[in-house]
Design a protein around this motif. Structure first.
Motif, PDB file in Angstrom:
ATOM      1  N   ALA A 107      33.344   8.744 -23.843  1.00  0.00           N
ATOM      2  CA  ALA A 107      32.809   7.943 -22.744  1.00  0.00           C
ATOM      3  C   ALA A 107      33.173   8.534 -21.386  1.00  0.00           C
ATOM      4  O   ALA A 107      32.305   8.744 -20.530  1.00  0.00           O
ATOM      5  CB  ALA A 107      33.328   6.509 -22.853  1.00  0.00           C
ATOM      6  N   TYR A 108      34.461   8.837 -21.167  1.00  0.00           N
ATOM      7  CA  TYR A 108      34.838   9.253 -19.814  1.00  0.00           C
ATOM      8  C   TYR A 108      34.344  10.658 -19.476  1.00  0.00           C
ATOM      9  O   TYR A 108      34.059  10.947 -18.302  1.00  0.00           O
ATOM     10  CB  TYR A 108      36.338   9.080 -19.550  1.00  0.00           C
ATOM     11  CG  TYR A 108      37.308   9.955 -20.279  1.00  0.00           C
ATOM     12  CD1 TYR A 108      37.392  11.321 -20.045  1.00  0.00           C
ATOM     13  CD2 TYR A 108      38.234   9.387 -21.163  1.00  0.00           C
ATOM     14  CE1 TYR A 108      38.330  12.107 -20.683  1.00  0.00           C
ATOM     15  CE2 TYR A 108      39.178  10.177 -21.813  1.00  0.00           C
ATOM     16  CZ  TYR A 108      39.221  11.525 -21.569  1.00  0.00           C
ATOM     17  OH  TYR A 108      40.157  12.316 -22.195  1.00  0.00           O
ATOM     18  N   CYS A 160      37.420   7.188 -26.480  1.00  0.00           N
ATOM     19  CA  CYS A 160      37.328   7.033 -25.024  1.00  0.00           C
ATOM     20  C   CYS A 160      36.900   8.330 -24.346  1.00  0.00           C
ATOM     21  O   CYS A 160      36.195   8.301 -23.325  1.00  0.00           O
ATOM     22  CB  CYS A 160      38.674   6.564 -24.464  1.00  0.00           C
ATOM     23  SG  CYS A 160      39.112   4.861 -24.881  1.00  0.00           S
ATOM     24  N   SER A 161      37.323   9.474 -24.896  1.00  0.00           N
ATOM     25  CA  SER A 161      36.979  10.747 -24.270  1.00  0.00           C
ATOM     26  C   SER A 161      35.473  10.983 -24.289  1.00  0.00           C
ATOM     27  O   SER A 161      34.919  11.584 -23.360  1.00  0.00           O
ATOM     28  CB  SER A 161      37.712  11.904 -24.962  1.00  0.00           C
ATOM     29  OG  SER A 161      37.214  12.124 -26.263  1.00  0.00           O
ATOM     30  N   THR A 213      46.455   4.790 -26.082  1.00  0.00           N
ATOM     31  CA  THR A 213      45.301   3.893 -25.928  1.00  0.00           C
ATOM     32  C   THR A 213      45.200   3.352 -24.510  1.00  0.00           C
ATOM     33  O   THR A 213      44.111   3.333 -23.923  1.00  0.00           O
ATOM     34  CB  THR A 213      45.398   2.740 -26.934  1.00  0.00           C
ATOM     35  OG1 THR A 213      45.481   3.269 -28.262  1.00  0.00           O
ATOM     36  CG2 THR A 213      44.183   1.831 -26.832  1.00  0.00           C
ATOM     37  N   ARG A 256      41.565   5.744 -18.037  1.00  0.00           N
ATOM     38  CA  ARG A 256      40.723   6.861 -17.611  1.00  0.00           C
ATOM     39  C   ARG A 256      39.243   6.537 -17.807  1.00  0.00           C
ATOM     40  O   ARG A 256      38.412   6.882 -16.963  1.00  0.00           O
ATOM     41  CB  ARG A 256      41.112   8.119 -18.393  1.00  0.00           C
ATOM     42  CG  ARG A 256      40.443   9.380 -17.886  1.00  0.00           C
ATOM     43  CD  ARG A 256      41.018  10.611 -18.567  1.00  0.00           C
ATOM     44  NE  ARG A 256      42.373  10.884 -18.119  1.00  0.00           N
ATOM     45  CZ  ARG A 256      43.146  11.853 -18.600  1.00  0.00           C
ATOM     46  NH1 ARG A 256      42.693  12.618 -19.577  1.00  0.00           N
ATOM     47  NH2 ARG A 256      44.355  12.041 -18.126  1.00  0.00           N
ATOM     48  N   THR A 257      38.920   5.860 -18.904  1.00  0.00           N
ATOM     49  CA  THR A 257      37.529   5.486 -19.153  1.00  0.00           C
ATOM     50  C   THR A 257      37.030   4.490 -18.116  1.00  0.00           C
ATOM     51  O   THR A 257      35.921   4.632 -17.583  1.00  0.00           O
ATOM     52  CB  THR A 257      37.382   4.885 -20.564  1.00  0.00           C
ATOM     53  OG1 THR A 257      37.861   5.825 -21.534  1.00  0.00           O
ATOM     54  CG2 THR A 257      35.934   4.558 -20.866  1.00  0.00           C
ATOM     55  N   ALA A 258      37.846   3.482 -17.824  1.00  0.00           N
ATOM     56  CA  ALA A 258      37.460   2.482 -16.828  1.00  0.00           C
ATOM     57  C   ALA A 258      37.295   3.122 -15.452  1.00  0.00           C
ATOM     58  O   ALA A 258      36.347   2.813 -14.713  1.00  0.00           O
ATOM     59  CB  ALA A 258      38.498   1.360 -16.773  1.00  0.00           C
ATOM     60  N   ALA A 284      41.673   6.498 -30.782  1.00  0.00           N
ATOM     61  CA  ALA A 284      41.293   5.731 -29.590  1.00  0.00           C
ATOM     62  C   ALA A 284      41.039   6.662 -28.412  1.00  0.00           C
ATOM     63  O   ALA A 284      40.079   6.475 -27.646  1.00  0.00           O
ATOM     64  CB  ALA A 284      42.399   4.734 -29.239  1.00  0.00           C
ATOM     65  N   THR A 285      41.887   7.686 -28.262  1.00  0.00           N
ATOM     66  CA  THR A 285      41.689   8.651 -27.185  1.00  0.00           C
ATOM     67  C   THR A 285      40.393   9.417 -27.361  1.00  0.00           C
ATOM     68  O   THR A 285      39.654   9.659 -26.387  1.00  0.00           O
ATOM     69  CB  THR A 285      42.877   9.640 -27.142  1.00  0.00           C
ATOM     70  OG1 THR A 285      44.093   8.903 -26.951  1.00  0.00           O
ATOM     71  CG2 THR A 285      42.721  10.633 -26.009  1.00  0.00           C
ATOM     72  N   ALA A 317      44.016   6.126 -22.210  1.00  0.00           N
ATOM     73  CA  ALA A 317      42.601   6.445 -22.425  1.00  0.00           C
ATOM     74  C   ALA A 317      41.689   5.368 -21.851  1.00  0.00           C
ATOM     75  O   ALA A 317      40.645   5.672 -21.253  1.00  0.00           O
ATOM     76  CB  ALA A 317      42.336   6.625 -23.913  1.00  0.00           C
ATOM     77  N   ILE A 318      42.079   4.101 -22.021  1.00  0.00           N
ATOM     78  CA  ILE A 318      41.267   3.005 -21.471  1.00  0.00           C
ATOM     79  C   ILE A 318      41.245   3.064 -19.956  1.00  0.00           C
ATOM     80  O   ILE A 318      40.204   2.853 -19.320  1.00  0.00           O
ATOM     81  CB  ILE A 318      41.810   1.646 -21.971  1.00  0.00           C
ATOM     82  CG1 ILE A 318      41.556   1.493 -23.476  1.00  0.00           C
ATOM     83  CG2 ILE A 318      41.177   0.497 -21.200  1.00  0.00           C
ATOM     84  CD1 ILE A 318      42.184   0.252 -24.078  1.00  0.00           C
TER      85      ILE A 318
END
Length: 454
Positions: free
Chosen positions: A31-32, A28-29, A162, A168-170, A24-25, A165-166
């Protein structure tokens, strides 16, 4: 009869949980990092990486491996439900983390002062780095992580990974959509650290209350600074030096590359290393799972099963490593361009070299716990120290002469030397094992002696 098949099943089960969080990290990584690079540009994103590297370096430098101490000395009291002794051991580990937190903030502030001068940062970037240094005490979840590993609550770790990571992505998505600047992204990174710390603290306290029935009394925790079991401090010191030098070298190398080549090149070096580490992440999850299992087998004096389990895992990792190298050779550059939406010449080559380094580090994963439970802490500490001391001069010289390729070469050479020396020592130790004596429960007399030694 050795019980390593049961241990192997538990290891696979727990590694699966940890891998879910890392997957999951990793997703997300992608994306961010893409959001951050497109919002800030490669140079400004490099500054964000350098600011974060300063903070995590300060935290890593100050870390005392309280989770290893908790498992090493807490396994038997936990199995026997000796709650008073277990509470004292946890209290000792909490005090270690408090000392680490104070040291982390001090090291972080001093590091920013020196590095901002060397890198010629302006006042605003330096201020952001000072602000981020205040978050350093919350970057380490030592004792709480140890509680989860001791009680086999590994399924809670991916929850924290998770959620962090969410977040940081948001946060980076908001920064990208509204064209926000470096200061906002620093706050997002800091917020992710605080969320991760808070979740681990909550999970640990709830586990102690609900699964063990142990309630910590903070006055007792903070009022017994001189308490320790025999050998507890020396074990903590040795494991901390070994782990700290290994973890901090990656962050320092990023700072060295940034000071020599600039923030953009530091970003490329860091991302190449992150991609290589990400490829081997599922296998690296063995380390926090394998050590508690080996401690249990040591306490049962199942030395034959302990060695068979370790070498079986080592053989599996050798086979996995070949496949990982093929992945990097064919897809490394494409992964880089997908993450950053930037095509740079030579990224496949850089990632391939860094993956060789990551694979060699991966093969050390089952060797370190084996050497630890067989009483080879002194060797691990000395070995890590001289290799790390040699790494930085080699890194500086090769980076100055060969740019990013030189930095990758130095990293791979360091990992190779580490792998060869530890493999040799593990083979020798397996032929002539030196069992580490089981921790002894502290009697009143023993506690007094330990207090005097402290």
């Amino acid at each position: 009869m050795p019980k390593h098949p049961t241990a192997a099943k538990r290891i696979i089960h727990n590694v699966s949980f940890l891998t879910l969080g890392r997957i999951a990290t990793a997703i997300c990584s992608f994306a961010y990092i893409a959001f951050a690079v497109r919002a800030l540009g490669l140079a400004q994103f490099g500054l964000l990486i350098l600011i974060h590297s300063l903070g995590i370096m300060a935290s890593t430098f100050s870390r005392m491996q309280s989770w290893q101490t908790l498992i090493r000395y807490g396994n038997e009291p936990y199995a026997q439900r000796d709650l008073p002794l277990l509470g004292q051991i946890i209290g000792f580990c909490i005090r270690l983390d408090l000392l680490s937190a104070l040291a982390a903030m001090s090291i972080g502030i001093v590091s920013v002062t020196f590095y901002s001068h060397i890198a010629h940062w302006d006042g605003w970037v330096t201020t952001l780095a000072y602000i981020y240094a205040l978050i350093c005490p919350f970057m380490y979840t030592g004792w709480s992580n140890g509680v989860l590993r001791l009680t086999e609550r590994f399924h809670l770790v991916p929850v924290s990974d998770t959620v962090t990571a969410i977040f940081r992505t948001a946060g980076t998505a908001i920064g990208f959509l509204f064209h926000l600047k470096l200061g906002f992204f620093v706050l997002v990174w800091a917020g992710a650290v605080l969320i991760d710390y808070g979740l681990f603290l909550y999970f640990a306290l709830s586990t102690l209350r609900q699964k063990i029935g142990l309630k910590l009394h903070w006055r007792e925790v903070l009022g017994q600074w001189r308490w320790q079991l025999p050998g507890m401090w020396s074990f903590t010191r040795s494991t901390s030096i070994n782990q700290t030098l290994g973890a901090v070298s990656g962050h320092i190398s990023t700072l060295v590359v940034g000071s020599l080549l600039g923030s953009a090149e530091a970003a490329v070096f860091r991302i190449c290393r992150q991609i290589a580490d990400g490829i081997v992440t599922p296998a690296q999850m063995l380390s926090p799972v394998l050590y508690p299992e080996l401690v249990k087998m040591r306490d049962r004096h199942d030395w034959r099963g302990l060695k068979r389990l370790t070498w079986k895992i080592f053989g599996i990792l050798c086979a996995v490593s070949i496949a990982l190298l093929l992945v990097a050779a064919f897809f490394g550059g494409r992964i880089f361009s997908l993450m950053l939406h930037i095509h740079l010449h030579g990224t496949t080559y850089y990632i391939s070299i860094m993956l060789v380094s990551a694979v060699l580090t991966l093969l050390v994963v089952p060797l370190e716990p084996l050497l630890t439970v067989m009483g080879q802490i002194g060797f691990l500490m000395a070995n890590r120290t001289w290799i790390t001391m040699a790494y930085f001069p080699v890194l500086f010289v090769l980076t100055a002469h060969f740019s990013l390729a030189g930095a990758c070469y130095a990293t791979a050479i360091s990992s190779f030397v580490m792998f060869v020396t530890r493999l040799w020592r593990a083979m020798i130790s397996s032929l002539r094992p030196h069992p580490d004596p089981k921790p002894v429960a502290a009697s009143p007399d023993t506690s007094k002696e330990a207090a005097v030694e402290a």
